[in-house]
Scaffold this motif. Sequence first.
Motif, PDB file in Angstrom:
ATOM      1  N   UNK A  35      71.471  58.325 -33.872  1.00 20.94           N
ATOM      2  CA  UNK A  35      70.277  58.721 -33.161  1.00 20.94           C
ATOM      3  C   UNK A  35      70.502  58.919 -31.676  1.00 20.94           C
ATOM      4  N   UNK A  43      64.669  62.307 -32.609  1.00 18.63           N
ATOM      5  CA  UNK A  43      65.995  62.450 -32.798  1.00 18.63           C
ATOM      6  C   UNK A  43      67.068  63.660 -32.949  1.00 18.63           C
ATOM      7  N   UNK A  45      70.711  64.038 -35.307  1.00 17.23           N
ATOM      8  CA  UNK A  45      71.952  63.105 -35.892  1.00 17.23           C
ATOM      9  C   UNK A  45      73.026  63.570 -34.857  1.00 17.23           C
ATOM     10  N   UNK A  48      77.086  59.093 -39.064  1.00 19.46           N
ATOM     11  CA  UNK A  48      76.652  57.647 -39.900  1.00 19.46           C
ATOM     12  C   UNK A  48      78.057  57.338 -40.642  1.00 19.46           C
ATOM     13  N   UNK A  55      81.344  58.910 -42.233  1.00 20.36           N
ATOM     14  CA  UNK A  55      80.962  59.615 -43.156  1.00 20.36           C
ATOM     15  C   UNK A  55      80.443  60.735 -42.776  1.00 20.36           C
ATOM     16  N   UNK A  56      79.821  60.796 -42.064  1.00 15.64           N
ATOM     17  CA  UNK A  56      79.169  62.299 -41.646  1.00 15.64           C
ATOM     18  C   UNK A  56      78.689  62.920 -40.601  1.00 15.64           C
ATOM     19  N   UNK A  90      69.302  55.737 -30.828  1.00 13.43           N
ATOM     20  CA  UNK A  90      69.000  55.315 -31.937  1.00 13.43           C
ATOM     21  C   UNK A  90      69.353  54.919 -33.220  1.00 13.43           C
ATOM     22  N   UNK A  98      69.987  56.590 -50.261  1.00 16.33           N
ATOM     23  CA  UNK A  98      68.989  56.629 -50.870  1.00 16.33           C
ATOM     24  C   UNK A  98      67.437  55.655 -50.920  1.00 16.33           C
ATOM     25  N   UNK A  99      68.299  55.226 -49.894  1.00 13.68           N
ATOM     26  CA  UNK A  99      67.207  54.098 -49.942  1.00 13.68           C
ATOM     27  C   UNK A  99      66.620  54.577 -48.904  1.00 13.68           C
ATOM     28  N   UNK A 100      66.029  53.534 -48.347  1.00 10.18           N
ATOM     29  CA  UNK A 100      65.174  53.982 -46.992  1.00 10.18           C
ATOM     30  C   UNK A 100      65.793  53.513 -45.591  1.00 10.18           C
ATOM     31  N   UNK A 101      65.621  54.134 -44.522  1.00 10.61           N
ATOM     32  CA  UNK A 101      66.088  53.102 -43.283  1.00 10.61           C
ATOM     33  C   UNK A 101      65.263  52.413 -42.531  1.00 10.61           C
TER      34      UNK A 101
END
Lengths: 112, 110
Positions: A35, A43, A45, A48, A55-56, A90, A98-101
Amino acid sequence: DAGVTQSPTHLIKTRGQQVTLRCSPKSGHDTVSWYQQALGQGPQFIFQYYEEEERQRGNFPDRFSGHQFPNYSSELNVNALLLGDSALYLCASSQGSGYGYTFGSGTRLTVV
Amino acid sequence: KNEVEQSPQNLTAQEGEFITINCSYSVGISALHWLQQHPGGGIVSLFMLSSGKKKHGRLIATINIQEKHSSLHITASHPRDSAVYICAVTGGGSNYKLTFGKGTLLTVNP
């Protein structure tokens, strides 16, 4: 257990130069996102990486490129630096989606 | 219009006060995140929510999926709570990125 490690912490570059920023994800994390945060802004994006592939991607020019290595660490490369590229960069890692960062402390890039 | 809106942008409180920061979003999400950023520093993840309510110490986060709204509450605020609080959402499907709100600058005075 180390969190996300970014290097260097601060960097000063001249317009037109190229820069490489590095990120080591948290242990057990396989996904790395980058970011850009301009002063006083939220921030934005950049892209990723997952399984060594992009991927994106966000709305950033091709001057911004990246790489992910087999050990899940990642690099962000910026070519032909502009004054407007000055920002806090960053890195955030996660375990898949689907999980935390977990965020690194960032690299402060100043372009003069 | 931004996909993620936060209010207020700035908030000043006295130590001990109860604080609420609000976040509204306009897109479908798989999760909502509350993050904390100290001046010049990196970002710390406080909560990730997909429904209901979570509590950690003096911090409480709630989300209403139907109304597309979330709140972050801080009870018994302390000067060390002074920071920027950011709401961010993760889209569903193949949209993996975090979309951030502009943040709320909280200052707690002793």
